[in-house]
Write a protein that holds these residues in place. Structure first.
Motif, mmCIF file in Angstrom:
data_model
loop_
_atom_site.group_PDB
_atom_site.id
_atom_site.type_symbol
_atom_site.label_atom_id
_atom_site.label_comp_id
_atom_site.label_asym_id
_atom_site.label_seq_id
_atom_site.Cartn_x
_atom_site.Cartn_y
_atom_site.Cartn_z
ATOM 1 N N SER A 5 27.657 -22.920 -2.041
ATOM 2 C CA SER A 5 27.930 -23.147 -0.619
ATOM 3 C C SER A 5 26.649 -23.473 0.145
ATOM 4 O O SER A 5 26.659 -24.318 1.040
ATOM 5 N N LYS A 6 25.528 -22.835 -0.215
ATOM 6 C CA LYS A 6 24.250 -23.153 0.444
ATOM 7 C C LYS A 6 23.800 -24.573 0.112
ATOM 8 O O LYS A 6 23.333 -25.301 0.978
ATOM 9 N N LYS A 9 25.988 -26.958 2.055
ATOM 10 C CA LYS A 9 25.656 -26.989 3.492
ATOM 11 C C LYS A 9 24.379 -27.789 3.766
ATOM 12 O O LYS A 9 24.245 -28.395 4.819
ATOM 13 N N PRO A 13 25.781 -30.743 6.305
ATOM 14 C CA PRO A 13 25.673 -29.679 7.313
ATOM 15 C C PRO A 13 26.803 -29.655 8.346
ATOM 16 O O PRO A 13 27.048 -28.623 8.958
ATOM 17 N N SER A 18 33.259 -24.128 3.076
ATOM 18 C CA SER A 18 32.292 -24.151 1.979
ATOM 19 C C SER A 18 32.744 -23.295 0.794
ATOM 20 O O SER A 18 31.931 -22.779 0.050
#
Length: 69
Positions: A5-6, A9, A13, A18
């Motif tokens: 998920s990071k 993102k 963004p 996510s």
């Protein structure tokens, strides 16, 4: 450990979702079933569908992470 998920993102963004199912559908255009997520994991033997789900849950973040790099 891969936090998909990071990574997602960072690349997208503006996306608000996510979770793995959404990211999989968004990035590789494949829908995954989360049906087995709440199945009886303490029951043995595991069903083939449970084993398949567990394998996908492990490998998909790695593969998607490679794509996002």
């Amino acid at each position: 450990m891969v936090d998909i998920s990071k990574s997602f993102k960072k690349v997208y963004p503006k996306e608000t979702k996510s979770n793995l199912a959404f990211i999989c559908d968004f990035v590789i255009k494949k829908r995954i079933s989360k049906y087995e997520q709440c199945s009886g994991w303490r029951n043995r033997p595991l069903r083939l569908s449970q084993i398949h789900y567990a394998a996908l849950d492990c490998i998909l973040p790695l593969k998607i992470g490679q794509i996002l790099e």
